[in-house]
Design an enzyme around this catalytic site. Structure first.
Site, short mmCIF file in Angstrom:
data_model
loop_
_atom_site.label_atom_id
_atom_site.label_comp_id
_atom_site.label_asym_id
_atom_site.label_seq_id
_atom_site.Cartn_x
_atom_site.Cartn_y
_atom_site.Cartn_z
N ASN B 79 4.42 6.14 35.01
CA ASN B 79 3.32 5.25 34.65
C ASN B 79 3.11 4.11 35.64
O ASN B 79 2.37 3.18 35.36
CB ASN B 79 3.55 4.67 33.25
CG ASN B 79 3.76 5.75 32.22
OD1 ASN B 79 4.89 5.94 31.74
ND2 ASN B 79 2.71 6.49 31.91
N ILE B 88 0.46 -0.64 36.91
CA ILE B 88 1.09 -0.11 35.71
C ILE B 88 0.01 0.41 34.77
O ILE B 88 -1.05 -0.22 34.62
CB ILE B 88 1.88 -1.21 34.96
CG1 ILE B 88 2.86 -1.87 35.92
CG2 ILE B 88 2.59 -0.64 33.76
CD1 ILE B 88 3.59 -3.03 35.31
N CYS B 89 0.31 1.54 34.16
CA CYS B 89 -0.59 2.03 33.12
C CYS B 89 0.00 1.66 31.77
O CYS B 89 0.94 2.28 31.31
CB CYS B 89 -0.75 3.54 33.24
SG CYS B 89 -1.77 4.23 31.95
N LEU B 90 -0.55 0.64 31.19
CA LEU B 90 -0.03 0.16 29.91
C LEU B 90 -1.22 -0.06 28.97
O LEU B 90 -2.10 -0.87 29.27
CB LEU B 90 0.73 -1.15 30.14
CG LEU B 90 1.57 -1.68 28.98
CD1 LEU B 90 2.64 -0.67 28.59
CD2 LEU B 90 2.20 -3.00 29.35
N LEU B 124 0.21 7.83 35.59
CA LEU B 124 -0.50 7.47 36.81
C LEU B 124 -0.06 8.37 37.95
O LEU B 124 -0.80 8.62 38.87
CB LEU B 124 -0.21 6.01 37.17
CG LEU B 124 -1.08 4.96 36.49
CD1 LEU B 124 -0.61 3.57 36.87
CD2 LEU B 124 -2.54 5.13 36.85
#
Lengths: 552, 184
Positions: B79, B88-90, B124
């Site tokens: 991620n 960051i993929c949050l 990601l």
């Protein structure tokens, strides 16, 4: 989305000729490419049938000798991008058009660039954010602007917006950033507090908000540390309004300023969002059913109510009205401007029970204009500050001898304002005696003893209060040149009772239409009715309508 | 004004009682909109023993706009982009999910949680996510080698990271470039 390479389609499209002697014809590229691409895709496996499907007409079927490659001399389509194909087309008259070898070609060429474009476009769409135009809350403007905006729109909109300014004279634009509904209600709420002019109300609202903090923390589950920042802005604004309660203009300016300051405006909006969300959590049994099942109350609060820039919906509106407006005694009325049939915008009031009540018992009403996905604030016309005293009856028995003096006098009085009243085109002679003024030199006509025409037309004589400064030094009314026609009835003895003139109590609609009503003298377009024998047999509809109205 | 007040409060919250494995500092005392965070790799994961630098940028519109959180230290994670950006993929931070009532403390805890539990379904780095799902041992090995290469020693927050530069260029060439470097 559809962005093919031009050449791919033009290749296929060429070579056909319509056998009837059409002149050289240049196609607009786009529509043909579109239909061509689709047609070829469908006809992919069919080879020759591509042409038939493409144009859907039998002249392109196989073995039809008429259909052939373009004949450059006269019968060809010229496509912009591929002149070479057209000109080099063979002159045979067989169906073996160049196209049937590559019916699936455009499909391939179409997909290749598009796949890449789509990814790029998707990415762009994800990133794309509309930059909202204008101030968060704009200044009040005339609502005729809405009419102009829709002048070229759908007839329903034209109709609805053209009558809108009659009901709502002004409106205030709210920025379409996704908070407009919240902001419009918030702004309207504070405006109503200013308008109330009641310090007690502002103070009690402030206390209420402080108590509600606990509710938001306890029921809404919001950490008070986060909440306090938002609430502080609301309370600060209330304090300002309380301080300026006797100065509504200054207070309105402060409110405008606060609502156009991003931090303050957004904080107050978020405070209201949290109020609505807490109210939903606290009344889940009442409103739970209105939340879509897959979201649930918690999900709805998380993804709709408690997020910034997410527009208010019907449920949110109901919640906010219940927790914000209702306890303060305010009513929200939304005018829906949409394409629903009708000549006027539909209105709906929140809370629901306000819909059954008469407007006069509603108390302060905040008006919103709803257009799909957007809210603005509407305003009814301000009540005219001119105070009007209605005189129900004149002191009667005027001495007719006093008339000449009285008639002189009206020239000296500034009655410009009276001309605003319908029917008062010029200074009403009948008002003269009432105004105790000195005589003026204006003597356009010298009233004789027969001047009993002094009209009694003004069934509800109106006097401006406070009266204008009495002795106006330079009388400025326009010369009284109305062509007065005296009716013979005016001189009948029954109306002139010796020297005493009694005002008939002509208060009825019948009187308005009678010759005793001289209001029509002021109408330049007035056309007296002509008597035509036998004309009554075939009355025209308008006449009948007029009679009907009069009789009601 | 309001945003600074809120940030100051949150800063106090994060520094006064710091959550496990998270250390917050300001690179520039006069600018509360930029935070430097050191994240300790959670025990029992491939990242244990590593110290990861996070840069938190708070927009002027905060809290009405989401903060931007990026890894300053390279990390091998489904991620987190395997490049110098360290995006960051949050879910919490996506603009369509952000709520002004979310606190930075919970954001940081969510990032640390992401180290303990990568989300391969919302990746990601698709290749790393694939590896995480199919070949966990290989993934752990790569992650550990990244920790050994980048996440030991003092944490650097500056964007130009001298040593990984070669790896970056490598990474730009192909998706798995950086990963192959780790494997070698």
């Amino acid at each position: 989305m559809f962005q093919p390479e031009p050449a791919a389609y033009l290749q296929v499209s060429t070579g056909y000729a319509i056998p009837h002697g059409l002149p050289d014809y240049t196609f607009d590229e786009t529509p043909l490419r579109l239909s061509d691409g689709r047609g070829s895709a469908e006809a992919g496996p069919g080879g020759n049938s591509a042409g038939a499907l493409l144009f859907g007409t039998p002249i392109f079927s196989t073995n039809n000798a008429n259909v052939g490659p373009a004949q450059p001399a006269s019968n060809s389509f010229n496509f912009h991008a591929t002149p070479s194909n057209t000109t080099s087309a063979p002159t045979t008259s067989t169906i073996s058009a160049p196209s049937h070898h590559r019916p699936s070609l455009p499909l391939l060429l179409k997909m290749e660039p598009n796949a890449h474009d789509l990814v790029a476009q998707e990415a762009a769409a994800r990133e794309y954010q509309i930059q909202p135009q204008g101030a968060l809350v704009s200044k009040k403007t005339l609502s005729t602007a809405i009419t102009e905006e829709y002048a070229k729109a759908d007839p329903v909109y034209v109709q609805k917006t053209s009558v809108l300014p009659q009901t709502y004279s002004h409106y205030r634009q709210i920025q379409g950033d996704g908070n407009c509904g919240w902001r419009a209600i918030g702004f309207g709420y504070f405006e109503m507090l200013i308008k109330s002019g009641s310090n007690a109300l502002v103070e009690s609202e402030r206390r209420r908000f402080e108590l509600l903090n606990d509710y938001i923390v306890r029921v809404g589950g919001m950490p008070s540390m986060v909440l306090q920042d938002f609430v502080d802005e609301t309370l600060a604004l209330l304090d300002t309004l309380a301080r300026l309660i006797d100065n509504p203009e200054q207070a309105a300016a402060e409110l405008f300023e606060a609502f156009n300051t991003q931090d303050i405006s957004n904080s107050i909006m978020y405070h209201f969002r949290l109020l609505a969300s807490s109210y939903l959590k606290g009344n889940s049994e009442l409103y739970g059913a209105f939340v879509t099942a897959d979201m649930g109350i918690e999900g709805y609060c998380q993804s709709v109510l408690e997020r910034h820039n997410v527009e208010i919906d019907h449920l949110g509106l109901t919640l906010l009205v219940n927790i914000l407006l209702k306890p303060a005694g305010f009513v929200l009325e939304v005018a829906y401007l949409d394409r629903s049939p009708g000549v006027e915008v539909n209105t709906y009031r929140f809370p629901d029970e306000a819909n059954e009540r008469h407007p006069s018992e509603l108390g302060p009403v905040i008006h919103l204009l709803y257009r799909p996905d957007h809210y603005d604030i509407l305003y009814h016309p301000e009540p005219v500050t001119l105070q009007v005293h209605r005189v129900s009856s004149f002191t009667q028995n005027y001495e007719i001898e006093s008339a000449p003096v009285a008639l002189h006098s009206f020239g000296a009085v500034d009655m410009q304002s009276l001309s605003l009243i319908p029917g008062f085109g010029g200074p009403p002679p009948g008002l003269g005696p009432m105004l105790d003024t000195s005589s003026s030199p204006l003597t356009t006509y010298s009233p004789s003893s027969a001047s009993s025409w002094v009209p009694s037309s003004f069934s509800e004589p109106i006097q401006q209060a406070p009266p204008p400064p009495m002795p106006v030094p330079t009388p400025a009314p326009a010369p009284q040149t109305h062509p007065l026609r005296f009716s013979e009835y005016c001189q009948l003895s029954e109306y002139v009772d010796n020297n005493t003139w009694r005002e008939p109590t002509f208060q009825t609609t019948t009187f308005k239409n009678s010759h005793f009503n001289v209001a029509h003298y002021n109408n330049p377009n007035f056309q007296p009715e002509e008597y035509k024998p036998g004309a009554e047999d075939h009355e025209s509809p308008p006449r009948a309508g007029g009679r009907k109205r009069g009789s009601i | 004004m309001s945003s600074q007040k809120r940030i100051a409060k949150e800063l106090v919250e994060c520094t006064a009682s710091p959550p496990t494995g998270i250390t917050v500092s300001l690179p520039n005392d006069s600018d509360v909109h930029k935070w430097h965070v050191v994240l300790d790799g959670p025990e029992g994961t491939a990242y244990a023993g590593g110290r990861f630098g996070l840069v938190v940028s708070l927009p002027i519109e905060y809290p009405f706009k989401a903060p931007a959180v990026t890894f300053a230290t390279r990390i091998y994670h489904p991620n987190v982009t395997n490049d110098s950006l360290g995006s960051i993929c949050l879910g919490l931070l996506k603009s369509e999910n952000w709520k002004p009532s979310t606190r930075l403390l919970s954001v940081l805890e969510a990032v640390r949680n992401l180290l303990a539990e990568p989300q391969p379904d919302d990746p990601l780095e698709a290749r790393i996510a694939d590896e995480y799902r199919r070949d966990r041992r290989e993934f752990d090995k790569n992650a550990r080698s990244y920790v050994a290469r980048y996440a030991k020693g003092p944490v650097k927050f500056d964007a130009p990271r001298g040593e990984p530069a070669a790896g970056e260029r490598e990474g730009n060439g192909g998706d798995g470039g950086g990963a192959s470097g780790g494997r070698a």
